[in-house]
Design an enzyme around this catalytic site. Structure first.
Site, PDB file in Angstrom:
ATOM      1  N   PRO A  51     113.187  90.839 120.524  1.00 53.88           N
ATOM      2  CA  PRO A  51     114.604  90.685 120.216  1.00 53.88           C
ATOM      3  C   PRO A  51     115.136  89.339 120.719  1.00 53.88           C
ATOM      4  O   PRO A  51     114.723  88.861 121.774  1.00 53.88           O
ATOM      5  CB  PRO A  51     115.277  91.862 120.925  1.00 53.88           C
ATOM      6  CG  PRO A  51     114.263  92.425 121.861  1.00 53.88           C
ATOM      7  CD  PRO A  51     112.905  92.005 121.373  1.00 53.88           C
ATOM      8  N   ALA A  70     117.393  88.304 124.483  1.00 57.38           N
ATOM      9  CA  ALA A  70     117.479  89.552 125.251  1.00 57.38           C
ATOM     10  C   ALA A  70     116.662  89.495 126.535  1.00 57.38           C
ATOM     11  O   ALA A  70     116.393  90.525 127.145  1.00 57.38           O
ATOM     12  CB  ALA A  70     117.023  90.716 124.375  1.00 57.38           C
ATOM     13  N   GLY A 114     112.075  86.170 126.229  1.00 49.26           N
ATOM     14  CA  GLY A 114     111.430  84.888 125.905  1.00 49.26           C
ATOM     15  C   GLY A 114     111.157  84.697 124.426  1.00 49.26           C
ATOM     16  O   GLY A 114     110.157  84.080 124.045  1.00 49.26           O
ATOM     17  N   SER A 139     112.727  82.780 122.220  1.00 49.46           N
ATOM     18  CA  SER A 139     112.770  81.383 121.763  1.00 49.46           C
ATOM     19  C   SER A 139     111.522  80.638 122.225  1.00 49.46           C
ATOM     20  O   SER A 139     110.924  79.868 121.452  1.00 49.46           O
ATOM     21  CB  SER A 139     114.030  80.679 122.269  1.00 49.46           C
ATOM     22  OG  SER A 139     114.118  80.791 123.665  1.00 49.46           O
ATOM     23  N   ALA A 140     111.077  80.893 123.457  1.00 45.46           N
ATOM     24  CA  ALA A 140     109.867  80.210 123.948  1.00 45.46           C
ATOM     25  C   ALA A 140     108.673  80.589 123.080  1.00 45.46           C
ATOM     26  O   ALA A 140     107.854  79.736 122.714  1.00 45.46           O
ATOM     27  CB  ALA A 140     109.610  80.586 125.406  1.00 45.46           C
ATOM     28  N   ALA A 141     108.573  81.876 122.710  1.00 41.16           N
ATOM     29  CA  ALA A 141     107.427  82.310 121.909  1.00 41.16           C
ATOM     30  C   ALA A 141     107.452  81.660 120.522  1.00 41.16           C
ATOM     31  O   ALA A 141     106.410  81.223 120.013  1.00 41.16           O
ATOM     32  CB  ALA A 141     107.426  83.836 121.785  1.00 41.16           C
ATOM     33  N   ASP A 167     109.444  80.142 130.958  1.00 41.01           N
ATOM     34  CA  ASP A 167     109.249  80.941 129.738  1.00 41.01           C
ATOM     35  C   ASP A 167     108.160  80.335 128.860  1.00 41.01           C
ATOM     36  O   ASP A 167     107.299  81.040 128.318  1.00 41.01           O
ATOM     37  CB  ASP A 167     110.539  80.993 128.912  1.00 41.01           C
ATOM     38  CG  ASP A 167     111.643  81.768 129.602  1.00 41.01           C
ATOM     39  OD1 ASP A 167     111.604  81.908 130.830  1.00 41.01           O
ATOM     40  OD2 ASP A 167     112.562  82.228 128.898  1.00 41.01           O
TER      41      ASP A 167
END
Ligand code: MEV
Length: 345
Positions: free
Chosen positions: A112, A115, A118, A120-122, A164
């Site tokens: 999600p 939330a 992480g 955005s990092a992924a 992250d």
């Protein structure tokens, strides 16, 4: 076509304090973002994103985050997600020395948005890997982590630590202190994640902690105390005679849980928890979790608890305001190709 995935993460300890040079221990979890990249003949970047929230949505745009997609997800979250994709594309173009490379990009994610897991990092880590490999450049996970950090740093106006992005690129449990980032051995911790359906604005939450810390010595000391908790937790992990990936013993879970509870209390004092996160934390504790805390920037989103039994999951399922609850396995692999390409060691 290249396809890469990268995991999300939970913080065992140390979010927010890591921004000020204290150590943190994030752990990658088996919830992944997957990015597919097809090079184009022109310099256009076209993105299709699916399932960027638990409800799922699709968006198409061409090369610019100025376009506002008409989807049922809060606009700032979509804009943020597109900003991260743009930044990942810039990093890939730079790494390949191909400033005008164009791509068709598809993003799918089980994490999600905004939330605390992480997402955005992924997306950035998987995006940089898929886009560089599409341009015949192979970066090591550490190089990807570094470029992903530069991308997050840019999108978050300098308010990002390496935690992250390093956890997502490397997988497993990691330790981050300033620029010093290392994988660490950790047993297979029984993480349970509860999600309140909300999200937090990382930039605002980080700025809020910074303001408190600048204003009050005791807030600065609270940040340092979080660092002490992390050092204590790391020592417990290092002393644990469990093999990496083995089941942890009860004494270790009890001691880690106590530190997680302490860590949550200090994050609450720094103003980054919320009524719903606190209520999930208390539900997890009354479900007999060894410990529970918010994970990530806070404000809304997820909590993480330690419990090898089903009791915490059951307690959270029956807690008003808990939208989703799941067990999160440690992701031992960070960024990886999903198109059959084998990374050189
Ligand atoms: C956000 O997932 C974690 C924070 O510590 C910010 C960061 O480390 O970049 C709040």
């Amino acid at each position: 076509m290249t396809v890469s995935s990268a995991p999300g993460k939970v913080y065992l300890f140390g979010e927010h304090a890591v921004v000020y040079g204290e150590p943190a221990v994030p752990c990658a979890i088996e919830r992944r973002a997957t990015v597919t990249v097809d090079p184009r003949d022109d310099d256009v970047v076209r993105v299709v994103a699916e399932d960027l929230s638990l409800n799922g949505f699709a968006v198409e745009y061409s090369g610019s985050t100025d376009e506002h997609p008409d989807v049922d997800v809060p606009t700032p979250l979509v804009e943020a997600a597109m900003g991260y994709v743009d930044a990942a594309v810039d990093q890939a173009r730079d790494a390949a020395g191909a400033p005008d490379a164009g791509f068709d990009i598809t993003v799918e994610s089980e994490i999600p948005l905004g939330a605390g897991l992480g997402s955005s990092a992924a997306v950035v880590v998987a995006g940089i890997d898929a886009a560089t490999r599409a341009l015949d450049v192979e970066l090591s996970p550490r190089e990807i982590a570094d470029r992903a950090y530069q991308a997050e740093h840019e999108v978050q106006d300098g308010q990002a630590s390496r935690a992250d992005t390093f956890a997502s690129a490397m997988g497993g449990a990691v330790r981050v202190e300033g620029d010093d980032c290392q994988p660490i051995d950790a047993p297979s911790l029984p993480f349970v994640v509860g999600f309140d359906g909300g999200s937090g604005d990382t930039g605002k939450l980080v700025a809020g902690v910074r303001a408190l810390r600048d204003r009050y010595d005791f807030a600065a000391q609270t940040v340092e105390t979080i660092g002490d908790i992390v050092r204590e937790g790391e020592a417990l992990l290092a002393d644990a005679d469990a093999e990496a990936g083995a089941d942890p013993d009860e004494d270790l879970l009890e001691a880690l849980g106590e530190l997680m509870n302490f860590n949550h209390g200090l994050l609450e004092a720094l103003g980054v928890s919320s009524r719903s996160l606190d209520s999930l934390v208390w539900a997890a504790r009354s479900g007999d979790a060894y410990g529970a805390k918010l994970t990530g920037a806070g404000g809304g989103g997820c909590i993480v608890a330690l419990d090898p039994t089903p009791e915490t999951e059951t307690a959270l399922q029956y807690t008003p305001g808990c939208e989703d609850v799941f067990r999160a396995e440690l992701a031992t692999t960070g960024v990886r190709a999903e198109d059959g390409e084998v990374r050189d060691e």
